[in-house]
Design a protein around this motif. Structure first.
Motif, PDB file in Angstrom:
ATOM      1  N   PRO A 121       0.826  -1.210   0.000  1.00  0.00           N
ATOM      2  CA  PRO A 121       0.000   0.000   0.000  1.00  0.00           C
ATOM      3  C   PRO A 121       0.857   1.256   0.000  1.00  0.00           C
ATOM      4  O   PRO A 121       1.989   1.274   0.506  1.00  0.00           O
ATOM      5  N   ALA A 122       0.321   2.335  -0.529  1.00  0.00           N
ATOM      6  CA  ALA A 122       1.077   3.577  -0.652  1.00  0.00           C
ATOM      7  C   ALA A 122       1.464   4.137   0.707  1.00  0.00           C
ATOM      8  O   ALA A 122       2.578   4.662   0.885  1.00  0.00           O
ATOM      9  N   GLU A 123       0.576   4.030   1.708  1.00  0.00           N
ATOM     10  CA  GLU A 123       0.900   4.578   3.010  1.00  0.00           C
ATOM     11  C   GLU A 123       2.018   3.792   3.705  1.00  0.00           C
ATOM     12  O   GLU A 123       2.833   4.369   4.443  1.00  0.00           O
ATOM     13  N   VAL A 124       2.115   2.491   3.446  1.00  0.00           N
ATOM     14  CA  VAL A 124       3.190   1.680   4.025  1.00  0.00           C
ATOM     15  C   VAL A 124       4.522   2.061   3.395  1.00  0.00           C
ATOM     16  O   VAL A 124       5.545   2.195   4.083  1.00  0.00           O
ATOM     17  N   VAL A 125       4.540   2.277   2.089  1.00  0.00           N
ATOM     18  CA  VAL A 125       5.780   2.662   1.409  1.00  0.00           C
ATOM     19  C   VAL A 125       6.219   4.044   1.855  1.00  0.00           C
ATOM     20  O   VAL A 125       7.422   4.291   2.087  1.00  0.00           O
ATOM     21  N   GLU A 126       5.270   4.957   2.010  1.00  0.00           N
ATOM     22  CA  GLU A 126       5.621   6.311   2.437  1.00  0.00           C
ATOM     23  C   GLU A 126       6.212   6.294   3.848  1.00  0.00           C
ATOM     24  O   GLU A 126       7.179   7.029   4.145  1.00  0.00           O
ATOM     25  N   ALA A 127       5.693   5.455   4.742  1.00  0.00           N
ATOM     26  CA  ALA A 127       6.244   5.361   6.098  1.00  0.00           C
ATOM     27  C   ALA A 127       7.669   4.811   6.077  1.00  0.00           C
ATOM     28  O   ALA A 127       8.546   5.287   6.817  1.00  0.00           O
ATOM     29  N   ALA A 128       7.925   3.827   5.200  1.00  0.00           N
ATOM     30  CA  ALA A 128       9.278   3.267   5.100  1.00  0.00           C
ATOM     31  C   ALA A 128      10.240   4.312   4.541  1.00  0.00           C
ATOM     32  O   ALA A 128      11.403   4.408   5.001  1.00  0.00           O
ATOM     33  N   ARG A 129       9.800   5.091   3.571  1.00  0.00           N
ATOM     34  CA  ARG A 129      10.666   6.150   3.030  1.00  0.00           C
ATOM     35  C   ARG A 129      10.959   7.208   4.093  1.00  0.00           C
ATOM     36  O   ARG A 129      12.055   7.772   4.115  1.00  0.00           O
ATOM     37  N   TRP A 130       9.994   7.499   4.960  1.00  0.00           N
ATOM     38  CA  TRP A 130      10.197   8.496   6.019  1.00  0.00           C
ATOM     39  C   TRP A 130      11.286   8.020   6.983  1.00  0.00           C
ATOM     40  O   TRP A 130      12.168   8.778   7.359  1.00  0.00           O
ATOM     41  N   TRP A 131      11.233   6.761   7.395  1.00  0.00           N
ATOM     42  CA  TRP A 131      12.266   6.213   8.273  1.00  0.00           C
ATOM     43  C   TRP A 131      13.623   6.209   7.573  1.00  0.00           C
ATOM     44  O   TRP A 131      14.651   6.482   8.198  1.00  0.00           O
ATOM     45  N   GLU A 132      13.634   5.908   6.273  1.00  0.00           N
ATOM     46  CA  GLU A 132      14.911   5.830   5.552  1.00  0.00           C
ATOM     47  C   GLU A 132      15.617   7.182   5.543  1.00  0.00           C
ATOM     48  O   GLU A 132      16.840   7.272   5.704  1.00  0.00           O
ATOM     49  N   ARG A 133      14.871   8.278   5.321  1.00  0.00           N
ATOM     50  CA  ARG A 133      15.493   9.607   5.294  1.00  0.00           C
ATOM     51  C   ARG A 133      16.199   9.924   6.614  1.00  0.00           C
ATOM     52  O   ARG A 133      17.318  10.452   6.622  1.00  0.00           O
ATOM     53  N   HIS A 134      15.592   9.587   7.767  1.00  0.00           N
ATOM     54  CA  HIS A 134      16.174   9.913   9.064  1.00  0.00           C
ATOM     55  C   HIS A 134      17.331   8.978   9.398  1.00  0.00           C
ATOM     56  O   HIS A 134      18.348   9.419   9.959  1.00  0.00           O
ATOM     57  N   ILE A 135      17.217   7.694   9.067  1.00  0.00           N
ATOM     58  CA  ILE A 135      18.281   6.746   9.412  1.00  0.00           C
ATOM     59  C   ILE A 135      19.512   6.988   8.554  1.00  0.00           C
ATOM     60  O   ILE A 135      20.658   6.905   9.031  1.00  0.00           O
ATOM     61  N   VAL A 136      19.333   7.287   7.287  1.00  0.00           N
ATOM     62  CA  VAL A 136      20.476   7.586   6.426  1.00  0.00           C
ATOM     63  C   VAL A 136      21.198   8.824   6.925  1.00  0.00           C
ATOM     64  O   VAL A 136      22.439   8.907   6.902  1.00  0.00           O
ATOM     65  N   LEU A 163      24.102  12.967   6.047  1.00  0.00           N
ATOM     66  CA  LEU A 163      23.353  13.636   4.980  1.00  0.00           C
ATOM     67  C   LEU A 163      22.099  12.835   4.664  1.00  0.00           C
ATOM     68  O   LEU A 163      22.082  11.604   4.764  1.00  0.00           O
ATOM     69  N   PRO A 164      21.023  13.476   4.213  1.00  0.00           N
ATOM     70  CA  PRO A 164      19.817  12.745   3.802  1.00  0.00           C
ATOM     71  C   PRO A 164      20.050  12.041   2.457  1.00  0.00           C
ATOM     72  O   PRO A 164      21.054  12.290   1.780  1.00  0.00           O
ATOM     73  N   PRO A 165      19.170  11.143   2.065  1.00  0.00           N
ATOM     74  CA  PRO A 165      19.332  10.482   0.766  1.00  0.00           C
ATOM     75  C   PRO A 165      19.310  11.501  -0.382  1.00  0.00           C
ATOM     76  O   PRO A 165      18.608  12.519  -0.328  1.00  0.00           O
ATOM     77  N   ASP A 166      20.116  11.247  -1.418  1.00  0.00           N
ATOM     78  CA  ASP A 166      20.219  12.111  -2.597  1.00  0.00           C
ATOM     79  C   ASP A 166      20.508  13.555  -2.219  1.00  0.00           C
ATOM     80  O   ASP A 166      19.735  14.486  -2.543  1.00  0.00           O
ATOM     81  N   PRO A 167      21.615  13.807  -1.535  1.00  0.00           N
ATOM     82  CA  PRO A 167      21.904  15.197  -1.121  1.00  0.00           C
ATOM     83  C   PRO A 167      22.421  16.018  -2.302  1.00  0.00           C
ATOM     84  O   PRO A 167      22.902  15.489  -3.313  1.00  0.00           O
ATOM     85  N   ASP A 168      22.351  17.328  -2.107  1.00  0.00           N
ATOM     86  CA  ASP A 168      22.915  18.249  -3.089  1.00  0.00           C
ATOM     87  C   ASP A 168      24.438  18.180  -3.006  1.00  0.00           C
ATOM     88  O   ASP A 168      25.020  17.905  -1.952  1.00  0.00           O
ATOM     89  N   ALA A 169      25.108  18.445  -4.138  1.00  0.00           N
ATOM     90  CA  ALA A 169      26.569  18.370  -4.160  1.00  0.00           C
ATOM     91  C   ALA A 169      27.208  19.379  -3.212  1.00  0.00           C
ATOM     92  O   ALA A 169      28.304  19.140  -2.687  1.00  0.00           O
ATOM     93  N   ARG A 170      26.571  20.479  -2.969  1.00  0.00           N
ATOM     94  CA  ARG A 170      27.128  21.509  -2.090  1.00  0.00           C
ATOM     95  C   ARG A 170      26.597  21.390  -0.657  1.00  0.00           C
ATOM     96  O   ARG A 170      26.931  22.198   0.193  1.00  0.00           O
ATOM     97  N   GLN A 171      25.741  20.411  -0.411  1.00  0.00           N
ATOM     98  CA  GLN A 171      25.150  20.275   0.912  1.00  0.00           C
ATOM     99  C   GLN A 171      26.164  19.669   1.887  1.00  0.00           C
ATOM    100  O   GLN A 171      26.898  18.746   1.547  1.00  0.00           O
ATOM    101  N   ARG A 172      26.192  20.204   3.101  1.00  0.00           N
ATOM    102  CA  ARG A 172      27.076  19.727   4.159  1.00  0.00           C
ATOM    103  C   ARG A 172      26.229  19.157   5.300  1.00  0.00           C
ATOM    104  O   ARG A 172      25.091  19.554   5.501  1.00  0.00           O
ATOM    105  N   SER A 173      26.833  18.197   6.002  1.00  0.00           N
ATOM    106  CA  SER A 173      26.120  17.561   7.105  1.00  0.00           C
ATOM    107  C   SER A 173      26.001  18.503   8.293  1.00  0.00           C
ATOM    108  O   SER A 173      26.850  19.374   8.522  1.00  0.00           O
ATOM    109  N   LYS A 174      24.947  18.310   9.090  1.00  0.00           N
ATOM    110  CA  LYS A 174      24.755  19.091  10.288  1.00  0.00           C
ATOM    111  C   LYS A 174      25.790  18.679  11.329  1.00  0.00           C
ATOM    112  O   LYS A 174      26.191  17.520  11.378  1.00  0.00           O
ATOM    113  N   PRO A 175      26.233  19.615  12.168  1.00  0.00           N
ATOM    114  CA  PRO A 175      27.256  19.251  13.174  1.00  0.00           C
ATOM    115  C   PRO A 175      26.833  18.102  14.084  1.00  0.00           C
ATOM    116  O   PRO A 175      27.643  17.272  14.450  1.00  0.00           O
TER     117      PRO A 175
END
Length: 687
Positions: free
Chosen positions: A75-90, A96-108
């Motif tokens: 289901p779409a809501e199950v996939v969206e929840a998994a993507r939400w967890w993936e962004r924070h765990i990565v 950095l979050p998934p697919d970061p910008d080339a000029r993006q730097r990580s938070k301290p």
């Protein structure tokens, strides 16, 4: 529940493994061998395929590749929840979050060089808590471990991956009874779910005893029936339900033919077009077609008020006869202008030089159903004479000849619906006042159908003619025929005029002094003089002569010359006094009319006059006295005039003497030209 797919592992120098119950360190790798060192420093050399193929191999360290699984089934809501967890765990793992910008730097707070993994996890817990998500550190850690082990699939709510039974939690005995009740509905008239529920109760009581197995609640029962009857049309069209039940239970596929004529299919079906018969009555007709499996070419397609065995036999002759160009047809329809190999075909038969672009295909095997027309002796004799093998389909199994079934259905979709007089396949599909619309005559509609087959069907790309090497390109029947002829290495030789006569029905008669009599009709010719009252030489037929006749054109017959070979054409002695063509069916019907009047011993002249009167009444329109024009009379008239088509027949013998006396003395009738039928003018009339 489905077991998780094992992880893929990358084996590198320095990794620790467990193999055969002992721990080793990978010291060196080659294309075929691997050098291992145990805890004591003892080296071991093993073949790399043996090591990697051993299911007991366990990699204790080293990078792993998470298993790849599709998320499309979730289901779409199950996939969206998994993507939400993936962004924070990565972000916790890499900063950095998934697919970061080339000029993006990580938070301290997520910088792996400044903060430990535990500190980064606690910072993420604090961030999510401030955002309104109450998540503990242990939960985040468990999610991180699942992601490192199984990728994004480890973050999916596994409850959504569990397969559900179509029956849910319903008792298995109820499920079995419902399935049996649904199967019984195949041949019954369409009913409702309430009737099915009552039948289920009866089956359960008969199998387990009254009241032993209780039915679920009504809504639960309705959901169960909807799942078990899905795709079976249990409560829909009875015709569709029976058709689906005839499909094979196991996997099935269409046979593949390698050359034209190797496998052909024949069938008849009503055409959903109103046709004007000769007496002005309007009715639907039957369409009989012969389709080639290899090229999807329509070798022959004829219309008739009702299909007879002779129609099926003459259909074979039509398939083996070149289609002549007709007046008014575009010059682009000539075979010489088409993709067909006309030069090589013309060298085989010069008649093809002026023929239309329809290939002549000689059938090798014909698949047919168990209709009495195709089981008749006449059709089997014609096939045997042409060296055709007949293969009957399984009873009540239309999937044995799906190509001709679909082709005749396509004619209704691509041709019939655009023709004046189209009424649809049922009352539900019929338009308002469809019976009042203009309609074509039988002969005109047959001409339009022949032109459509050559113009549209033979040049239309067919989905079933895609080459396996180039599947993006669909070929037309004519293109496929041209390609297969080159590969097969042979072409079909069209029937000659004598071959066509061989396909006609035959009987045995004596040549008397007055000629030959068949069905109280007399035929004579000057060429019969040397053979009158003579023995044919065929002893087992008592010296009688073999005679072939066309039931739909009784103007002449053909007598086999058993002494010198060939055919002798004899014409009907009453040919000049009766309209022609004059069919066998009309002749027999005229005899029955006279018999009902009490003239049991009707003479030939009286029969001819009755038949002429029958056609005159049909030409003048319906009489005022309905008793004089029965339904069968209208069918006879329509069949007689509609099925009398030009066919390749031997030309009559050119004698120096005059015609038989009965013909020579007959006065010449005045020729009265008939007007051309205009459907648009007829539509404007007020009846």
């Amino acid at each position: 529940m489905t077991r998780p797919t094992p992880r893929s592992t990358i084996l590198r120098v320095g990794d620790e493994i467990r193999w055969g119950g002992d721990a080793f360190t990978v010291a060196a790798l080659t294309a075929e061998h691997v050098r291992l060192v145990d805890a004591a420093g003892a080296p071991t050399v093993a073949r790399l395929p043996d090591l990697l193929g051993d299911p007991a191999l366990e990699v204790l360290s080293g990078p792993t590749i998470a298993p790849l699984r599709s998320l499309d089934s979730l289901p779409a809501e199950v996939v969206e929840a998994a993507r939400w967890w993936e962004r924070h765990i990565v972000e916790v793992l890499t900063g950095l979050p998934p697919d970061p910008d080339a000029r993006q730097r990580s938070k301290p707070k997520y910088d792996a060089g400044l903060r430990s993994l535990r500190q980064r996890e606690l910072a993420k817990v604090e961030e999510l808590t401030l955002a309104g998500h109450r998540i503990g550190w242990s939960t985040l850690k468990r999610r991180r471990l699942d992601y490192e082990r199984d990728g994004i699939w480890g973050l999916v709510d596994q409850r959504a991956t569990r397969g559900r039974s179509p029956a849910g939690r319903v008792d298995a005995r109820v499920v079995e009874a419902v399935a049996r009740a649904i199967a019984e509905e195949t041949d019954r008239s369409t009913g409702t779910v309430s009737r099915l529920r009552r039948r289920t109760e009866q089956l359960l009581a008969a199998e387990h005893g009254p009241g032993v197995v209780a039915l679920p609640a009504q809504r639960t029962f309705y959901r169960l029936v909807a799942r078990l009857s899905q795709g079976k049309h249990t409560f829909g069209s009875a015709r569709t339900r029976r058709s689906l039940a005839k499909q094979p239970e196991g996997p099935f596929s269409t046979l593949v033919a390698a050359r034209p004529g190797e496998l052909m299919q024949i069938d008849s079906t009503p055409l959903d077009v109103r046709v004007v018969l000769s007496d002005g009555q309007v009715d639907r007709v039957e369409m009989t077609g012969l389709v080639d499996l290899a090229t999807r070419s329509i070798a022959a397609l004829v219309l008739a008020p009702s299909t007879k065995s002779v129609d099926a036999a003459l259909l074979l002759a039509r398939a083996l006869t070149p289609e002549p160009m007709r007046p008014g047809w575009s010059d682009a329809l000539r075979m010489s202008r088409s993709v067909l190999p006309h030069r090589s075909l013309t060298s085989v038969d010069q008649r093809l030089a002026e023929a239309a672009a329809r290939p002549v295909i000689a059938p090798e095997t014909i698949v047919f159903d168990h209709g009495k027309v195709f089981l008749s002796q006449n059709f089997r004799s014609a096939a045997r004479a042409l060296g055709i093998s007949l293969q009957p389909a399984h009873p009540d199994t239309p999937t044995d000849k799906p190509v001709v079934e679909r082709t005749l259905g396509s004619v209704a979709t691509l041709f019939a619906q655009h023709v004046a007089g189209y009424v649809g396949s049922s009352i539900e599909r019929r338009g308002r006042r469809a019976e009042e619309s203009a309609a074509w005559s039988m002969i005109e509609l047959q001409g339009l159908l022949d032109e459509w087959v050559i113009t549209v069907w033979q040049n239309r790309p067919h989905e079933g003619l895609r080459d396996p090497i180039t599947p993006d390109k669909a070929l037309s029947p004519n293109e496929k025929y041209a390609a297969l002829v080159a590969a097969a290495g042979h072409v079909a030789v069209p029937l000659s005029a004598d071959d066509f006569v061989e396909l006609l029905p035959s009987t045995w008669r004596v040549i008397n002094s007055y000629g030959i009599r068949i069905a109280r009709r007399t035929y004579d010719a000057k060429a019969l003089n040397p053979y009158r009252r003579q023995h044919s030489g065929v002893d087992h037929k008592n010296g009688r002569w073999e005679l072939h006749y066309d039931p739909y054109d009784v103007s002449r017959v053909w007598i086999r010359n058993h002494h010198h070979g060939g055919w002798i054409t004899a014409t009907w002695t009453h040919l000049r006094t009766t309209p022609t063509p004059f069919g066998e069916l009309a002749w027999q019907h005229a005899r029955e009319i006279l018999a009902r009047r009490g003239n049991d011993h009707a003479t030939e002249a009286e029969i001819a006059h009755a038949a002429a009167d029958l056609l005159d009444r049909a030409e003048n329109g319906p009489p005022t006295n309905e008793s004089k024009s029965s339904a069968r009379t209208r069918r006879v008239v329509g069949r007689t005039e509609a099925t009398a088509r030009a066919q390749p027949k031997p030309a009559p013998q050119q004698d120096d003497d005059t015609e038989p006396a009965a013909i020579a003395e007959a006065p010449m009738a005045k020729v009265i030209p008939l007007g051309v039928f205009d459907p648009f003018e007829e539509a404007r009339k007020r009846w």
